[in-house]
Structure formats: structure tokens, C-alpha cells
Design a protein around this motif. Structure first.
Motif, PDB file in Angstrom:
ATOM      1  N   TRP A   1     -10.813  27.848   9.993  1.00 31.43           N
ATOM      2  CA  TRP A   1     -11.733  28.061   8.889  1.00 31.43           C
ATOM      3  C   TRP A   1     -11.371  27.134   7.723  1.00 31.43           C
ATOM      4  O   TRP A   1     -10.223  27.059   7.324  1.00 31.43           O
ATOM      5  CB  TRP A   1     -11.670  29.505   8.401  1.00 31.43           C
TER       6      TRP A   1
ATOM      7  N   MET B   1      -8.707  27.186   3.909  1.00 31.12           N
ATOM      8  CA  MET B   1      -9.477  28.424   3.829  1.00 31.12           C
ATOM      9  C   MET B   1      -9.227  29.184   2.530  1.00 31.12           C
ATOM     10  O   MET B   1     -10.159  29.624   1.851  1.00 31.12           O
ATOM     11  CB  MET B   1      -9.161  29.317   5.017  1.00 31.12           C
TER      12      MET B   1
ATOM     13  N   PHE C   1     -18.126  28.416   3.766  1.00 30.13           N
ATOM     14  CA  PHE C   1     -17.037  28.304   4.738  1.00 30.13           C
ATOM     15  C   PHE C   1     -17.598  27.741   6.039  1.00 30.13           C
ATOM     16  O   PHE C   1     -18.767  27.950   6.351  1.00 30.13           O
ATOM     17  CB  PHE C   1     -16.415  29.678   5.023  1.00 30.13           C
TER      18      PHE C   1
ATOM     19  N   LEU D   1     -16.327  27.205  10.277  1.00 31.68           N
ATOM     20  CA  LEU D   1     -15.350  27.350  11.342  1.00 31.68           C
ATOM     21  C   LEU D   1     -15.457  26.131  12.244  1.00 31.68           C
ATOM     22  O   LEU D   1     -16.500  25.884  12.852  1.00 31.68           O
ATOM     23  CB  LEU D   1     -15.613  28.624  12.141  1.00 31.68           C
TER      24      LEU D   1
END
Length: 392
Positions: free
Chosen positions: A234, A252, A329, A331
Motif C-alpha cells: 500500500w 502508506m 491510496f 495497492l
């Protein structure tokens, strides 16, 4: 190229203002690395960075600067050069073929121009010649000596030092002396040589880089072991409203060690504020190590020590920001994350945390970066050689 300059401001009277034409912090990142990886000395550029497009966290396009990620081939953007760049204060020659100093110490031509900032027998910071000129205006607080800069003798307690320096900083801010003070946060850092040592005073966070004060922070590498894609990581994109590195990609979770918070408390606080990680997941945080770098930008000196945490997250967890400091965010697979870290869109001073994680997880190998051992060295700048009690 010095990151500190005096520039006159048109219509601003007779007093010059520091950093009115700042050197972009990101110029010490990938664009420099691309040139110096080819052996070309880097002198700075104001050209716009290449765009980075992401789609569902699964694809990255570096607009013509694609990084060859195949095993057995050296990366075009060399992590070794990037590691030199985020240590630009202590590394004079940042080209890929230039050797590291042996032993690796806090010593460079730039540092030799500076004076130690000494309080109560502790070497707590560094004063550049440009900052020294400004401090001469505040002789009621600062004493400029041949070998160091200190405070007047009457400032001999935590509270008196804090109060006197805060008054100076308030005046500097009102006169727009330093670009970094435009990012005033009303957040305080302890001034000390290490987290286990006593604090000499506290200082506004935005001002610490003026004095070369050692800064401490926490970082969380949030990762997922995906059944199909393998290791995934992340990353966050910083809000466009951030004072430093706005709109750039970052680890992250990260945050500075503020007054009144321990390392563990800071990690838990930032995990909640930045990514809404619940308590039952935060309890699995693993403090892995510390890394230290010494970076200089147009804002000042950043001798940073980061407390690195790893946190494995469940597949169904999606981070959500609460404090307005993150815009999104993503991934990414481990390979995509490496591509992002080596791109112009990633925050330079967060690169060491991400590179360390990718090295430890076997993603970044010596096949990709022949100088991998030197990269590891550059994640451990020996700050305690300088930031120390003088009689030790």
C-alpha cells in the motif's frame, strides 16, 4: 549546487529573503538519478516532471522513462544514485561511478562550511553560512563563535531556551526570512541528540531544518500477501495541500515524533489518522529497524532518523484517511511499487524507507542494482558521530 541562496524580492525593500526562488526538493530524486546514472553531473533543472498514470493500482506509465524490471538486467534509474541523492548533504560526488567515502562519515565540502549548533554541551545541529548571517541579527539569543553557534549563557533551562528561540522564529516568520517557516504547523519537536537522551528545548517543527536539528519519525510499510499477485504494498498519495512534497507518492503511513509522544504512540496515532487502521490490526505492528539519512533542500537541512514498522494487512482491508493529509491510496504489486519508488512522483526522503523494505523482501536485488551493498550503507548514515554530547 548549493540549496541555500539569497535572493532579492522585487518590491520587498532592502532586506533579502532566503529561499524566495527555491530549488525543488524533487530535483534531488529521479531526474538527477537518470543523468548521473549515465555519468552526467547534475546541476538542477526547473523542467516539469514526467507524468505518472495509475489505474486501479495495477499499472504505471513513466512517460518514456520506463524502468527495465526484468531479472538479470540493471535498472535504468539506479537506486544507488537515488540513495546518494537523499544523502546529498554528506555525499559530494553523486554520480553512479563515484565511490563512497570510506569510512562513511558525516563529512562533505558543504558540511565544512557549516558550524555546529551547541547547547548545554550537546552538539544538536548545524548552522550554514547563510543561516549564520541571519542569526547575527538576534544577538540577544544567539552567540556566533569561530568554531560553533550557541545560545547566550542566561538561556540555561529548557523553558527559557524554548521561549527565547520561539520569539526569534516568530520574528523570522513575520519577515518571511525562510521559506520553510511558511509551513508553520504549531507542532513541536524535541531538540535532542537521540530519543533516549534528554531534551534541551522544543522547537516548531517547520523550523528544525533551519538549524539542522535531528528529526525523528515513524513509518509503516503496509503490505498484503496476495494469493495471485504475491507481495503487494500500500502506498499513499499526499494531499495537494501539504506544505512539503504536495501531491507526491509516499509510504502508506508516516509521521514525525512530536512532543509528548513515544515511538509506539506516534505509530499508533498516525496509523489511525492517516489510514484508519483499527486497533486490532495495529497491535501486530512490528518495529523492524531504524534508518538514517542526511538530506539538504531549499528548506534547509534534514538529518532524519526513521523508526520502520512492517504491518501485514488482510486482503479485504482498504485504508481511509481521516486527517486530510492523503488524497488516495493504491495497492501495488512489489514490482509496481519499486517502479513507483524510482519514479519522479515519489517523495525523495521517503525513498529510503521503501527501498529498505524492498531489499529486505528480496524485490530489489543485486542483479538490478550492482551496488546494492552501498545502497544499504546509505540507509545508515552515522548521525551519532555528530549529534552527541561533546565530552563522550
Amino acid at each position: 549546487m548549493s540549496a541555500f541562496r539569497l535572493h532579492s524580492v522585487s518590491g520587498g525593500g532592502n532586506n533579502p529573503t532566503l529561499y524566495q526562488q527555491p530549488l525543488c526538493e524533487r530535483e534531488f530524486g529521479v531526474r538527477a538519478a537518470l543523468l548521473m546514472s549515465a555519468g552526467v553531473p547534475f546541476g538542477g533543472s526547473s523542467s516539469s516532471s514526467n507524468s505518472m498514470n495509475t489505474s486501479n493500482g495495477n499499472s504505471l506509465n513513466n512517460s518514456g522513462n520506463d524502468i527495465n524490471m526484468r531479472r538479470g538486467q540493471v535498472l535504468e534509474v539506479r537506486p544507488y544514485v537515488i540513495a546518494k541523492n537523499f544523502n546529498n548533504f554528506v555525499i559530494d560526488d553523486r554520480r553512479v561511478d563515484a565511490p563512497l567515502p570510506d569510512p562513511l562519515t558525516i563529512s562533505s565540502s558543504r558540511m565544512k562550511q557549516c558550524k555546529p549548533f551547541v547547547i548545554a554541551g550537546f552538539q544538536l545541529g548545524l548552522i550554514t553560512p547563510e543561516v549564520e548571517e541571519v542569526l547575527k541579527e538576534y544577538a540577544q539569543v544567539f552567540v556566533i563563535k569561530d568554531q560553533c553557534v550557541t545560545l547566550v549563557d542566561t538561556l540555561n533551562t529548557y523553558d527559557s531556551r524554548t521561549k527565547a528561540v520561539a520569539a526569534v522564529l516568530k520574528d523570522m516568520r513575520s519577515q518571511d526570512k525562510f521559506l520553510t517557516l511558511r509551513g508553520w504547523r504549531d507542532e513541536f519537536f524535541e531538540v535532542r541528540i537521540n530519543t533516549g537522551k534528554p531534551s534541551i528545548m522544543r522547537m516548531e517543527r517547520a523550523a528544525t531544518c533551519i538549524f539542522g536539528i535531528r528529526q525523528f519519525g515513524v513509518d509503516i510499510n503496509g503490505f498484503v500477501n496476495h494469493p495471485e499477485k504475491g507481495l503487494c504494498i500500500w502506498l499513499q498519495k499526499r494531499s495537494d495541500n501539504k506544505q512539503r512534497w504536495p501531491g507526491m507518492w509516499d509510504n502508506m503511513v508516516s509521521g514525525g515524533l512530536s512532543v509528548g509522544f513515544s515511538v509506539s504512540e506516534t505509530a499508533q496515532k498516525e496509523a489511525n489518522e492517516e489510514a484508519s487502521i483499527p486497533e486490532d490490526m495495529v497491535k501486530d505492528l512490528e518495529l523492524v529497524k531504524t534508518i538514517s539519512i542526511f538530506f539538504e533542500s531549499e528548506r534547509g537541512l534534514s538529518p532524519n532518523t526513521e523508526f520502520i514498522h512492517d504491518l501485514e494487512l488482510p486482503l479485504n482491508f482498504i485504508p481511509r484517511n481521516q486527517d486530510g493529509e492523503v488524497s488516495e491510496f493504491q495497492l501495488l504489486t512489489a514490482r509496481e511499487a519499486l517502479d513507483m519508488v524510482l519514479s519522479p512522483k515519489f517523495k525523495t526522503t521517503s525513498c529510503p524507507v521503501a527501498l529498505d523494505f524492498l531489499i529486505r523482501r528480496g524485490v530489489l536485488t543485486d542483479e538490478m542494482e550492482p551496488e546494492l551493498e552501498r545502497v544499504k550503507q546509505l540507509l545508515q548514515i552515522p548521525l551519532l558521530d555528530f549529534y552527541r554530547k561533546l565530552d563522550e
